[in-house]
Design a protein around this motif. Sequence first.
Motif: not given
Length: 509
Positions: A125-126, A163, A372, A375, A378-379
Amino acid sequence: MSTTQDGRPQVSADDAQLKALGYEQKFERQMGLWANFALGFLYLSPLVGVIALFAQGLTTAGPPAVFWIFIVAAGQFLVALVFGEVVAQYPLAGGLYQWARRLWSGRYAWLLSWIYICGVIIGITTTALFSADFVASLLFGTADDPGAQSSPGSRLVIAVIVTAIGLVLNATGTRTLARISKIGLAAELVGVIAVGLYLLVFQRHQPFSVFFDTMGTGGHGEGYFGPFLAASLVGLLLFYGFEACGEVAEEVPDPARRIPRAMQLTVLVGGGSALLSYAGYVLAAPDLPAIVSGDVGNPIPAILQNSLGSVGTKAFLVVALTSFLACVMGQQAAASRLVFSFARDDMFPGSHVFSRISAKRHVPVNALIAVNIPPLALFLFVYFAPDSLFRIAAFQMLAGYVAFQMVVLAALRMRLKGWRPAGAWSMGKAGLPVTVAALLYGILAMILLAQPTGDSDLPFYDRWIALIGFLIVAGAGLAYLLTVRPGDRSDAQEGDAIEVARRLRDQRP
């Protein structure tokens, strides 16, 4: 697989060792030493780390923040030595999970792996989110404003695209991962070493003594020790990823010898590259006080524009984005192999789905897709709370360091019970003191990572988000472990390090 003269399958030494440890060869061993080193190097990614942390380090503690690269590199090299001994005896896919299982128990390994998987997922994510500003600078940066920053919306879109590209490329097989790793390594070395040397030799605007100038970051009478400790993230968030070399052990020929060397090279070369890059940017900054004060929000494109011009800056940004993509791919590969290894031992929810290997591509596609999905959520979280990105990264590192030190602790415990590592690579008599030193370093690092972040005026939960997030994740994993008891379903070997070491010694001529 080749055959003998009478038509029977010929089993390689690597496959025979794997079978002796309880598993059948399903991956293709197409990742040599340099591709394996490249995978770990790109996961650690000094270029990505320096770019992401440069402004944060300077605004927190000024130029002396660079010394954290030395400190953390030394500590993590000790950890890499410990990992090298373990992977030499247990060259198995899934790395940390397998090492903890064979050094302690399945339940201990389950909790470690749960924490680590969450950390790596946040790493995906980061890294994808940090790439957004550089895409914006590449597409929209101008000579007058080279450091264009992304909006929350464009950051969300760019992160999803990066991603998705990494997922598609990873799903095509180990050979693609190895090739992208080598390409990314070349791009990374150009972006870090070549540019760093150019800045140091031809574009230096600051004296070397600037690294001992705090530039007022110690506050008004509050002392410098606190800001310097807060800047530890410059090193702690950087030296992370060398364990990925071991996550793909079943895809590497002669892994017991090659992977320990690859992990050590990752830390040494990565540390040297990061130091050269960070120092180069500091010394080439034409207006360093403005960066330290926070007046320049995205300083590296501005430094490059001043030093390399528009064409050179654009070329560097292309190199940087190649490294970002390769770094995401490395994290995806490491996480998916860990989930696969977890599921192969019937220790993961939906094990029958995530333990499958693609018959055509020889990669765990289902596991790749699974790691995947979080994330994406989290985005969205960062879209609505843009200032949370660095604090989420702090949780990522705390989770990773806890997982690392759980392996180091298990190795120390097994050593005290009489284990003498018997893999193809060993530290010999130095093993015990190095393991103790690695554990002490790791404890200090975890304390630093758990410290509150951000301004003291922020809400309690915001400042302590790394520790709170870790406790929630660890608590959820522990609750699942105690209620569902996944280890009861698995018949995989555990806690057998002494027995396996004895057997390996007996087999030697």
